[in-house]
Design an enzyme around this catalytic site. Structure first.
Site, mmCIF file in Angstrom:
data_model
loop_
_atom_site.group_PDB
_atom_site.id
_atom_site.type_symbol
_atom_site.label_atom_id
_atom_site.label_comp_id
_atom_site.label_asym_id
_atom_site.label_seq_id
_atom_site.Cartn_x
_atom_site.Cartn_y
_atom_site.Cartn_z
ATOM 1 N N ARG A 34 0.918 -1.233 -0.017
ATOM 2 C CA ARG A 34 0.086 -0.187 0.072
ATOM 3 C C ARG A 34 0.934 1.260 0.088
ATOM 4 O O ARG A 34 0.482 2.299 -0.735
ATOM 5 C CB ARG A 34 -0.837 0.022 1.354
ATOM 6 C CG ARG A 34 -1.760 1.127 1.364
ATOM 7 C CD ARG A 34 -3.071 0.837 2.096
ATOM 8 N NE ARG A 34 -3.975 1.909 2.576
ATOM 9 C CZ ARG A 34 -3.854 2.562 3.479
ATOM 10 N NH1 ARG A 34 -3.214 2.226 4.614
ATOM 11 N NH2 ARG A 34 -4.743 3.651 3.739
ATOM 12 N N HIS A 39 0.789 3.948 -2.897
ATOM 13 C CA HIS A 39 0.475 5.609 -2.454
ATOM 14 C C HIS A 39 1.504 6.354 -2.834
ATOM 15 O O HIS A 39 1.299 7.510 -3.472
ATOM 16 C CB HIS A 39 -0.008 5.421 -1.126
ATOM 17 C CG HIS A 39 -1.189 5.310 -0.480
ATOM 18 N ND1 HIS A 39 -1.764 5.522 0.575
ATOM 19 C CD2 HIS A 39 -2.074 4.367 -1.161
ATOM 20 C CE1 HIS A 39 -3.249 4.800 0.434
ATOM 21 N NE2 HIS A 39 -3.244 4.121 -0.189
ATOM 22 N N HIS A 52 -5.954 -6.334 -2.063
ATOM 23 C CA HIS A 52 -6.802 -6.246 -1.195
ATOM 24 C C HIS A 52 -6.993 -7.746 -0.503
ATOM 25 O O HIS A 52 -7.608 -7.929 0.614
ATOM 26 C CB HIS A 52 -8.005 -5.528 -1.333
ATOM 27 C CG HIS A 52 -8.114 -4.381 -1.765
ATOM 28 N ND1 HIS A 52 -8.914 -3.476 -2.082
ATOM 29 C CD2 HIS A 52 -7.177 -3.335 -1.225
ATOM 30 C CE1 HIS A 52 -8.820 -2.064 -2.060
ATOM 31 N NE2 HIS A 52 -7.332 -2.101 -1.665
#
Length: 338
Positions: free
Chosen positions: A68, A72, A200
């Site tokens: 993640r 990002h 996810h």
């Protein structure tokens, strides 16, 4: 069975061809390349990989947060480790770290440890951006997930702004049109959206990131105002066992219940049962082409998912990279040099 196998083969071939062409184009342009540190710091990748193998099995949730963090980072100013910078007076002390989507990022100490190892071996040679890209790959591999080759040669950025993170990181409330536009603005395409969302499968979320889907979807409020695209029984279970209020920002919910520490097909199978936590997850099955990809992978062997995910991770890692004099090699990932 034979028809399904043929369909999966065609799907994989098409995605690999697109990903391979993009990777070849990036490498031929001289932006990034395999083995960038083969002469200047030959053990760089080995040091990061060993560090991941030593620490990630003790804290397997690191794999999700490092993925993640890399994602990002790449969506704001490109893959330049700007997400790792602390705030500075020059930008009112508000760096990307302080943006709401990044407040739950962790693993910074892990990255500092990996960076310290390569700094000890080769001072001022390996960028924080490359350490982050390698660590994300190696952490996923350490929990039994896919492995991909990481072209290196990134430089670290010197600017990090909270507002840019707020503006550019895809939100969990996005519909399909907004999601695809966000990805395309970074040079990524529909397959990348579908495959990168597969991260996810090892993700977690807090109730406040999807609470409105349980209690206040249309604004009327209450348990009867749940998102109709979310499985009714699943929504009831979440309200009863996890999210007593839509604003709970402490309770953790697994995005792939029962196997959130295993890189598998559970996330995609959950989507087809209308059990994706975020609106952005549910959005993937509202588009015919995206849904077809989800269905094909969900019904196939994990190896197909592993390979297409790996290809899209290579593409993600090439977004907006800085090379040469465009950036620097930070000595410490949280602060710029000088």
């Amino acid at each position: 069975m034979a028809a399904r196998s043929a369909m999966l083969t065609l799907l994989l071939s098409a995605i690999l061809a697109v990903g391979g062409a993009a990777a070849a184009k990036a490498e031929s342009s001289g932006k990034l390349r395999q083995g960038f540190y083969s002469h200047s710091c030959p053990r760089a990748e080995q040091l990061v990989a060993r560090y991941a193998r030593r620490h990630v099995p003790r804290s397997p949730s690191l794999a999700a947060t490092l993925l993640r963090t890399h994602f990002h980072d790449c969506f704001v100013r490109g893959c330049d480790a700007s997400v790792l910078l602390n705030g500075r007076k020059k930008n009112n002390g508000e760096a990307e770290k302080e943006a709401a989507p990044n407040l739950t990022l962790r693993g910074f100490a892990f990255l500092d440890g990996a960076k310290a190892l390569v700094e000890e071996e080769c001072p001022g040679v390996v960028s924080c951006a490359d350490v982050l890209a390698l660590a994300a790959r190696d952490a996923v591999a350490a929990i039994g997930g896919p492995f991909w080759k990481v072209p290196t040669g990134r430089r670290d950025g010197r600017v990090s702004r909270k507002q840019e993170a707020l503006d550019q990181i895809p939100a969990p409330t996005m519909n399909f049109t907004a999601l695809l536009a966000s990805f395309r603005s970074k040079g990524l395409e529909l397959p990348d959206l579908v495959w990168l969302s597969g991260a996810h499968t090892i993700g977690i979320a807090h109730c406040d990131s999807f609470g409105e889907r349980l209690y206040n979807f249309t604004g009327r409020g209450g348990a009867g105002d749940a998102d109709p695209s979310l499985d009714t029984a699943y929504a009831a279970t979440l309200r009863r066992t996890k999210c007593a209020t839509p604003t709970d920002n402490t309770t953790i919910v697994e995005m792939d219940p029962g196997s959130f520490l295993t890189f598998d097909l559970g996330y995609y199978r959950g989507l087809l049962k209308r059990r994706g936590l975020f609106q952005s997850d549910a959005a993937l099955i509202t588009d015919a082409a995206a849904r077809a990809d989800v269905e094909s992978v969900a019904k196939g062997p994990p190896e197909v998912f592993f390979q297409v995910f790996a290809r899209s991770m290579v593409r993600l890692g090439m977004v907006g990279v800085k090379t040469g004099a465009q950036g620097e090699i930070r000595r410490h990932c949280a602060v710029v040099n000088g």
